[in-house]
Design an enzyme around this catalytic site. Structure first.
Site, PDB file in Angstrom:
ATOM      1  N   LYS A 148      30.685  63.415  24.088  1.00  0.00           N
ATOM      2  CA  LYS A 148      30.899  64.495  24.798  1.00  0.00           C
ATOM      3  C   LYS A 148      30.481  65.502  23.843  1.00  0.00           C
ATOM      4  O   LYS A 148      30.330  65.568  22.860  1.00  0.00           O
ATOM      5  CB  LYS A 148      32.440  64.361  25.018  1.00  0.00           C
ATOM      6  N   SER A 168      38.253  67.584  31.443  1.00  0.00           N
ATOM      7  CA  SER A 168      36.935  68.363  31.290  1.00  0.00           C
ATOM      8  C   SER A 168      35.734  67.310  31.009  1.00  0.00           C
ATOM      9  O   SER A 168      34.783  67.654  31.016  1.00  0.00           O
ATOM     10  CB  SER A 168      37.096  69.338  30.284  1.00  0.00           C
ATOM     11  N   SER A 173      42.448  65.386  29.830  1.00  0.00           N
ATOM     12  CA  SER A 173      40.703  65.654  30.080  1.00  0.00           C
ATOM     13  C   SER A 173      40.152  64.256  29.887  1.00  0.00           C
ATOM     14  O   SER A 173      38.663  64.169  30.101  1.00  0.00           O
ATOM     15  CB  SER A 173      40.106  66.507  29.235  1.00  0.00           C
TER      16      SER A 173
HETATM   17  N1  GLN Z   1      42.651  70.185  32.805  1.00  0.00           N
HETATM   18  C1  GLN Z   1      43.324  70.712  31.719  1.00  0.00           C
HETATM   19  C2  GLN Z   1      42.884  72.171  31.321  1.00  0.00           C
HETATM   20  O1  GLN Z   1      42.247  72.562  32.293  1.00  0.00           O
HETATM   21  C3  GLN Z   1      43.123  69.946  30.690  1.00  0.00           C
HETATM   22  C4  GLN Z   1      41.956  69.971  29.792  1.00  0.00           C
HETATM   23  C5  GLN Z   1      41.903  69.224  28.587  1.00  0.00           C
HETATM   24  O2  GLN Z   1      42.285  68.129  28.381  1.00  0.00           O
HETATM   25  N2  GLN Z   1      40.687  69.315  27.860  1.00  0.00           N
HETATM   26  O3  GLN Z   1      43.335  72.654  30.386  1.00  0.00           O
END
Ligand code: GLN
Length: 483
Positions: free
Chosen positions: A76, A151, A175
């Site tokens: 990532k 994400s 995410s």
């Molecule tokens: N979708 C969540 C957010 O927008 C989690 C993001 C994540 O786990 N990095 O914050």
């Protein structure tokens, strides 16, 4: 070949059925062929990968194999990688070449794995659909019109489409698990502190945790043993011993009772509920006792998370000021304009929204009403999990409220987007480990089963996941276009 698990590929490499160079070329070719449709990679590190593969082949010839020798992996783009562009999905870092490797990268390198590229992601890991990336959105391999989740959407899509056997991700509120669910693969978020956060670009430091995407629970177990461990450069990393997760996930089986939080099922979509109940039936056939439990405060999880995470991000992202690194605006007349213009130009809308919310929640006069309140909810959520684990060994539920949604569908409705994380954020607030594994389909799109464990009980949840995968074949399905 791309349907093979990491463990199978490792066997093929060790028995010299295939060389690391051949395997690496195979995946690089697949990326070249398919990634135009998916946009799952921001950078493909072909030269680096082929050089590393050559070294791996020389080691294999000498009989010197480490845990991951010769295995390609996608990283990532939130992990700093020495000499390679590290963007975090943002214009702010679009030209940032990291001078050092994150601990996760170093550990995976030391075990002989081969980075084939850096994957696309929501900007600074803020999002649930991979639509906030400066480098364009990622498409879901099961339906190119749908999002892959976020994400870590690039990592999830690349594994689901067989462009890499495995990938890293990070999970602050879901995410790893949510995109794993939406793309039909396994995604593991370890206990907070199990894996070092050094060199992983910070979003919300008390919630962020690195983890893994792969096809099977066994593959996740193998990768987890390679990534885990104390790191003097991250004071929140744990000194606990690292078990042989692969061995334990194959042999440990002390789980008897599994809890299903009634709150997780209350407003659940009928189609998702049906698939979930089928999965529960499978587990009952395996002689597990499934009981209802209650996690009352979990309903407040998203609200608490959307205060705590932005508060921490508003502090973490203050370092991007256009001075030391990151995007710097031109033609400014003084330092104050330099900050304002660089940040206005460098950050996208979602990141700005979070910084504003976080700054507001932390400001004098609002701190008690928002931040303190959210922290109290966080403690409540933790104590409810602790109480639940006195009674059950594991907790299960759906990973996400529904299957992948259409690109653009929730982009202008942040609240609807935030609710994609309704079943995942509580475990981050409590620092618990959890995995999402494929449990079936709705409208030809995959759905994930979430298994949550007590702190540092990764082996227990991996073991259940492995057993579930022995009696089901959802994880073997591949999206038609990418077989
Ligand atoms: N979708 C969540 C957010 O927008 C989690 C993001 C994540 O786990 N990095 O914050």
């Amino acid at each position: 070949m791309n349907e093979k698990t990491l463990i199978e590929l490792r066997e093929d490499i060790r028995s010299k059925k295939i060389s690391s160079t051949e395997l690496t070329k195979f995946y690089l070719n697949r990326i070249r062929k398919h990634d135009k449709k998916l946009n799952s990679f921001i950078t493909v590190t072909e030269e680096h990968a082929l050089n590393r593969a050559k070294i791996a082949d020389a080691e294999i010839a000498k009989g010197e194999v480490k845990k991951l020798t010769g295995i390609p992996i996608a990283q990532k783009d939130i992990f700093c990688t020495k000499g390679v562009k590290t963007t975090c999905g943002s214009k702010m870092l679009s030209n940032f070449i990291s001078p050092y490797d994150a601990t996760v990268i170093e550990k995976l390198n030391n075990e002989g794995s081969i980075m084939i590229g850096k994957t696309n992601m929501d900007e600074f890991a803020m999002g649930s659909s991979n639509e906030t990336s400066h480098f364009g959105n990622v498409h879901n391999p099961w339906d190119l019109k749908c999002v892959p989740g976020g994400s870590s959407g690039g990592s999830a899509a690349s594994v689901a489409a067989g462009l890499t056997p495995c990938a890293t991700g990070t999970d602050t509120g879901g995410s790893i698990r949510q995109p794993a669910s939406l793309t039909g693969i396994c995604g593991l978020k370890p206990t907070y502190g199990r894996v070092s956060r050094y060199g992983m670009i910070a979003f919300a430091s008390s919630l962020d945790q690195a983890g893994i995407f792969a096809r099977t629970a066994e593959d996740c177990a193998l990768l987890l043993s390679c990534m885990s461990g104390y790191d003097s450069k991250d004071s929140t990393s744990s000194k606990k011993d690292i078990p042989d997760y692969l061995e334990e996930c194959r042999n440990l089986n002390s789980t008897k009772k599994i809890g299903v939080p009634v709150e997780f099922l209350q407003d659940l979509d009928g189609g998702v509920a049906k698939v979930f109940h089928e999965a529960v039936k499978e587990l009952e056939k395996m002689n597990y006792e499934i009981v209802d439990i209650s996690l009352k405060s979990s309903k407040l999880g998203v609200s608490a998370y959307q205060v705590v995470a932005p508060a921490e991000c508003s502090s973490n992202l203050s370092r991007y000021d256009g001075v030391r690194f990151g995007h710097r605006a031109d033609n400014v007349k003084d330092i104050s304009e330099l900050y304002k213009k660089s940040r206005s130009e460098g950050f996208g809308n979602e990141v700005k929204r979070r910084i504003l919310v976080g700054t507001y929640a932390l400001s004098a006069g609002y701190y008690d009403a928002y931040y303190l309140k959210a922290q109290k909810i966080r403690s409540l959520i933790s104590s409810e999990f602790n109480a639940a684990f006195k009674n059950v060994d594991l907790i299960i539920g759906p990973t996400a409220p529904d299957v992948a949604f259409k690109i653009g569908e929730k982009l202008n409705d942040p609240i609807a987007m935030y609710l994609s994380d309704v079943y995942t954020v509580s475990t981050n607030l409590a620092g618990l480990p959890a995995i999402s594994i494929p449990m079936g389909f709705k409208n030809n799109l995959p759905l994930g089963l979430q298994v949550i464990g007590n702190h540092f009980e990764e082996s227990r949840l991996l073991s259940l996941a492995r057993q579930f995968q022995e009696v089901t074949d959802w994880h073997k399905r591949q999206p038609g276009e990418f077989k």
